[in-house]
Design a protein around this motif. Structure first.
Motif, short mmCIF file in Angstrom:
data_model
loop_
_atom_site.label_atom_id
_atom_site.label_comp_id
_atom_site.label_asym_id
_atom_site.label_seq_id
_atom_site.Cartn_x
_atom_site.Cartn_y
_atom_site.Cartn_z
N GLY A 266 0.81 -1.21 0.00
CA GLY A 266 0.00 0.00 0.00
C GLY A 266 0.84 1.26 0.00
N SER B 214 0.99 4.07 -3.09
CA SER B 214 0.33 5.33 -2.75
C SER B 214 0.85 6.50 -3.59
N ARG C 267 -1.54 6.05 -6.38
CA ARG C 267 -2.93 5.94 -5.98
C ARG C 267 -3.51 7.26 -5.46
N GLU D 61 -6.73 9.08 -6.96
CA GLU D 61 -7.92 9.20 -6.12
C GLU D 61 -8.39 10.65 -6.04
N PHE E 46 -5.17 9.40 3.56
CA PHE E 46 -5.20 8.26 2.63
C PHE E 46 -4.39 7.10 3.21
N ARG F 60 -6.12 5.54 6.12
CA ARG F 60 -7.19 4.62 5.74
C ARG F 60 -6.66 3.39 5.00
N ASP F 61 -5.81 3.62 4.00
CA ASP F 61 -5.46 2.53 3.08
C ASP F 61 -4.41 1.57 3.60
N ASP G 57 -5.47 -2.14 3.50
CA ASP G 57 -4.73 -3.13 2.70
C ASP G 57 -4.21 -4.26 3.57
N ASP H 97 -12.40 6.42 5.69
CA ASP H 97 -12.71 6.74 4.29
C ASP H 97 -13.43 8.08 4.19
#
Length: 319
Positions: free
Chosen positions: A138, A142, A145, A149, A186, A189-190, A194, A240
């Motif tokens: 992740g 990023s 990503r 996003e 981000f 959260r991610d 992940d 999120d």
């Protein structure tokens, strides 16, 4: 002394125990020898990148409308919490240009990291290996990503008409850092998402394979992927929401950071606002997990079958 007496004697028991221990040691040595096979990092990375890219593109295309609805629900006053069906595929083409490399990087990093950690840690710490590999994958992806996003969510909320226009205007008004708006949230959260999702998926898959003593079929991989995605999606919904608010605020800077965002949302809209969009999110990620892991495992199998037979000699292996 009779044969039965000899067999029942303590010495005979000790000899039997020694034979059993000797066989166990041989089995362990054989296992260790198999684990000491050369680790083909580049092959694992390439296969992971191809499988991840394919899975990412398929799932993003299939479920983009649900993601758009979820984003609009979470965006707050801009859409007043209403579901608007117009432009549900807004920004898909530009988003796929980012999803493809991001998914390829994620799985391309995750797979070799996972396999290396599984060789280093004892079997009872396999969950830690999966958690760590998910977080590392992740973090690596990023870089791609986050800008993807940001552009996607700005287009989903109607701020821009095209991905090219979005990138140009964001950079002009906010600088390059505008493409990384909400980067901290981000990652907040991610990285947990992940790590948790892939850990749940891998652990359930390992347990199922161990019980079934065979490779899993496509529907079984899909079901496990859906379950792990739905559970993780529900747990991480507040993270999120925070990420979405920070990414879509643009140059208005309504929120000064993650903690300010949380306080403002709770003060002005109530705690329930942190769970806005949970339904679409759980539906989206549950179905998405089913498609993603189904396509991922099928693509990995196809790539494995194309390799020389010598590399595919171990037909049953728990990963």
């Amino acid at each position: 002394m009779s044969l039965n007496a000899r067999a029942d004697s303590p010495d005979a028991g000790k000899r039997g125990m020694c034979i059993f221990q000797d066989k166990s040691r041989k089995a362990i040595k054989t296992c260790s020898a198999q684990d000491d096979r050369p680790f083909d990092f580049l092959r694992v990375l390439l296969d992971g990148a191809i499988a991840g890219g394919a899975a990412g593109v398929v799932v993003e295309t299939a479920l983009y409308p649900i993601d758009t609805i979820k984003t609009r629900l979470q965006a707050g006053s801009l859409w007043q919490g209403k579901i608007v069906l117009k432009g549900l595929y807004s920004g898909l083409t530009g988003n796929l240009a980012g999803v493809l490399p991001a998914s390829a990087i994620f799985v391309g990093v995750y797979e070799p990291t996972k396999q290396k950690l599984l060789k280093c840690f004892p079997e009872n710490l396999s969950a830690f290996a999966h958690l760590t590999a998910g977080a590392v994958g992740g973090a690596a992806s990023s870089i791609v990503r986050v800008p993807t996003e940001v552009v996607k969510q700005r287009m989903q909320t109607g701020q821009f008409a095209s991905a090219v226009e979005a990138v140009r205007l964001i950079v002009a008004k906010e600088g390059v850092k505008g493409l990384y708006a909400g980067y901290g949230s981000f990652l907040l959260r991610d990285l947990p998402f992940d790590a948790i999702q892939f850990c749940i998926y891998e652990q359930l898959r390992m347990g199922y394979k161990l019980a079934a003593r065979r490779e899993l079929k496509d529907p079984e991989n899909a079901i496990i992927g859906a379950f792990s995605g739905a559970i993780t999606g529900a747990i991480t919904t507040p993270l999120d929401v925070i990420k979405t608010r920070l990414m879509v605020q643009g140059s208005a800077n309504q929120y000064k950071g993650i903690s300010d965002c949380v306080r403002t949302i709770v003060r002005e809209e109530g705690t329930f606002a942190l769970f806005k969009g949970m339904g679409p999110r759980v539906l989206w990620i549950g179905i998405g997990g089913s498609i993603f892991f189904g396509v991922l495992e099928r693509t990995k199998q196809i790539l494995a079958q194309r390799r020389p037979v010598a590399q595919n000699s171990n037909s049953f292996k728990l990963e």
